[in-house]
Design an enzyme around this catalytic site. Sequence first.
Site, short mmCIF file in Angstrom:
data_model
loop_
_atom_site.label_atom_id
_atom_site.label_comp_id
_atom_site.label_asym_id
_atom_site.label_seq_id
_atom_site.Cartn_x
_atom_site.Cartn_y
_atom_site.Cartn_z
N ALA A 265 -56.51 22.29 138.70
CA ALA A 265 -57.90 22.67 138.43
C ALA A 265 -58.71 21.41 138.14
CB ALA A 265 -57.96 23.63 137.25
N VAL A 266 -59.75 21.17 138.93
CA VAL A 266 -60.53 19.93 138.84
C VAL A 266 -61.97 20.30 138.47
CG1 VAL A 266 -61.18 17.78 140.03
CG2 VAL A 266 -59.02 18.92 140.58
N GLU A 269 -65.55 16.79 133.55
CA GLU A 269 -66.04 15.45 133.88
C GLU A 269 -66.26 14.64 132.60
OE1 GLU A 269 -69.46 15.50 136.39
OE2 GLU A 269 -68.47 16.67 137.96
N GLY A 273 -67.48 17.86 129.19
CA GLY A 273 -66.72 18.80 128.37
C GLY A 273 -67.05 20.24 128.71
N TRP A 299 -59.35 14.53 132.57
CA TRP A 299 -58.45 15.52 131.98
C TRP A 299 -57.98 16.53 133.04
CZ3 TRP A 299 -56.18 14.02 127.89
CH2 TRP A 299 -56.85 13.23 126.94
N ARG A 396 -57.68 32.39 129.49
CA ARG A 396 -57.61 32.36 128.02
C ARG A 396 -56.50 33.26 127.49
NH1 ARG A 396 -64.19 31.83 127.38
NH2 ARG A 396 -64.17 29.55 127.64
N GLY A 493 -38.95 14.58 106.11
CA GLY A 493 -39.08 13.31 106.81
C GLY A 493 -38.48 13.34 108.20
N GLU A 516 -58.99 25.08 127.52
CA GLU A 516 -59.39 26.44 127.92
C GLU A 516 -60.44 27.02 126.96
OE1 GLU A 516 -58.70 27.62 130.68
OE2 GLU A 516 -56.98 26.44 131.31
#
Length: 535
Positions: A265-266, A269, A273, A299, A396, A493, A516
């Site tokens: 998925a592109v 930018e 956001g 992203w 979602r 720890g 998402e």
Amino acid sequence: MMAIAADLKLALDAAQSYRDAAQGFLTARLASRNIDDDQRAAHGFAWIATSVAALAAVLEWAQGGRGANPLDEMVARLAFVEILGQLAGGLPMGQNELLRPSDLGAGDAGRELAARCAGLLDQDHAATRAELAGALAQGQWPSEGFRDAELDAIRDQFRRFTDAEIIPNAHKWHLTNDLIPHTTVQAMADLGTFGVCIPEAYGGLGLNKLVMCLVTEELSRGWIGAGSLGTRSEIAGELIILGGTEDQKTHWLPKIASGEVLPTAVFTEPDVGSDLGSLRTKARRAPNGEWEIDGAKTWITHASRSDLMTLLARTLPDAKAYAGLSMLLVPKPRGAEADPFPAEGMSGSEIQVLGYRGMREYALQFDGMRAPADALLGGEEGQGFKQLMRTFEGARIQTAARAVGVARRALELGLDYALNRKQFGKAIVNFPRISDKLAANLVDFITARELTYVAARAKDCGTRCDIEAGMAKLLAARCGWSNADASLQIHGGNGYALEYEISRVLCDARILNIFEGAAEIQAQVIARRLIDGRN
């Protein structure tokens, strides 16, 4: 169980009355204020509504078991006690943001809620928490079956696969920043992972969103990267099913369903956001009819090893905001370690990340990259944002399922460590602060799971479910992070050491509140939809 169910039903009625009162107070506030200037109150109301929806989901789940598993009653009671206490006292919207009734001008309504639920809130529930944690320590779990043989078989199949193929390898893959191996991807494809919701006519399984949740939850329990590998196929598949031409469906869907084509998925930018209306990447027609793409994206998950980009670009430069955006189906050659982006006109650089590995994140640059003339989704310009919006619900819900899987794995790791770690002569599971964390993790996990299933069922009914999907994602993301954080605390720890799996789970869980739709965006959407009376 009947008496308990009646008790909790009265408490749910009280919580719903409080939610309605809070909505009334918010509506009155927004009569003279902009929602963007009153986000604390608006988002707080979204959290109130989400919490009440979660109570309803848990009660329905507990009643469905009809008392067959006594742990269900304990989980339901503790869920009600905790959520009611938060509603009346302080509801966490973030690590350092508590929403109190007075923030909405609902102080009297909050006190009334506490009074109506005093029978639950005024009790000491330490014994119930201890008993629930003790049952976990003995290998007993609350109900998870669907009373549906097919659904239960699908869960079992993917659980066995995850236990055998993902969990033994995931931490090593994470530490070395490896891509999920091709053999594992193929094995997932053979199980039908990438075609769950693609119709059988196009090579998929033709199943529903609830099944998609089961598959995603189990794979994400092993590693969020495994559960997320199907996200891109889910988004691409739904985009093409809902908006594609028949030729696009026939060409792409069988290849996506089989795993032959891995999509990415592109959309996002730099400096954009969530404000997709400000996207600047452009695509224009070349003289030969092909598309030429120029711009930058960031992203982008699994960008190198993918074969198809669902790319949102501005094709109508004179149209404002969303109106100028179109969705393109852009094929690309699959990259390799030595040459991650072999396509002409496309380059990229990896973004180093804390977690959520296995597919890798990239910043991409496009300089005249070509796409076929028939790449325009549906063959119509200016519809890209609308086409993408139709996938938000499914994406979602799927993200909520990823969070549920992460939350369960955090619980499993905390429980295992607490049983085996000995201090002061006994296993630390026997210390109340440890057993309290385990009980709370279990309660939160089931609450998030059941709310996610509610959203999936709403989607499967074919109705708009923006609100349900947003609520599931909002709550489950918080649960994934809180469970991971509590489990790391149980490890002490050692949890901070990279060799322990919980260190990876914590890093993976942190992204859930961001991608998402960030938690703030989810709350804004939920509040707007509820105040406007639309879904």
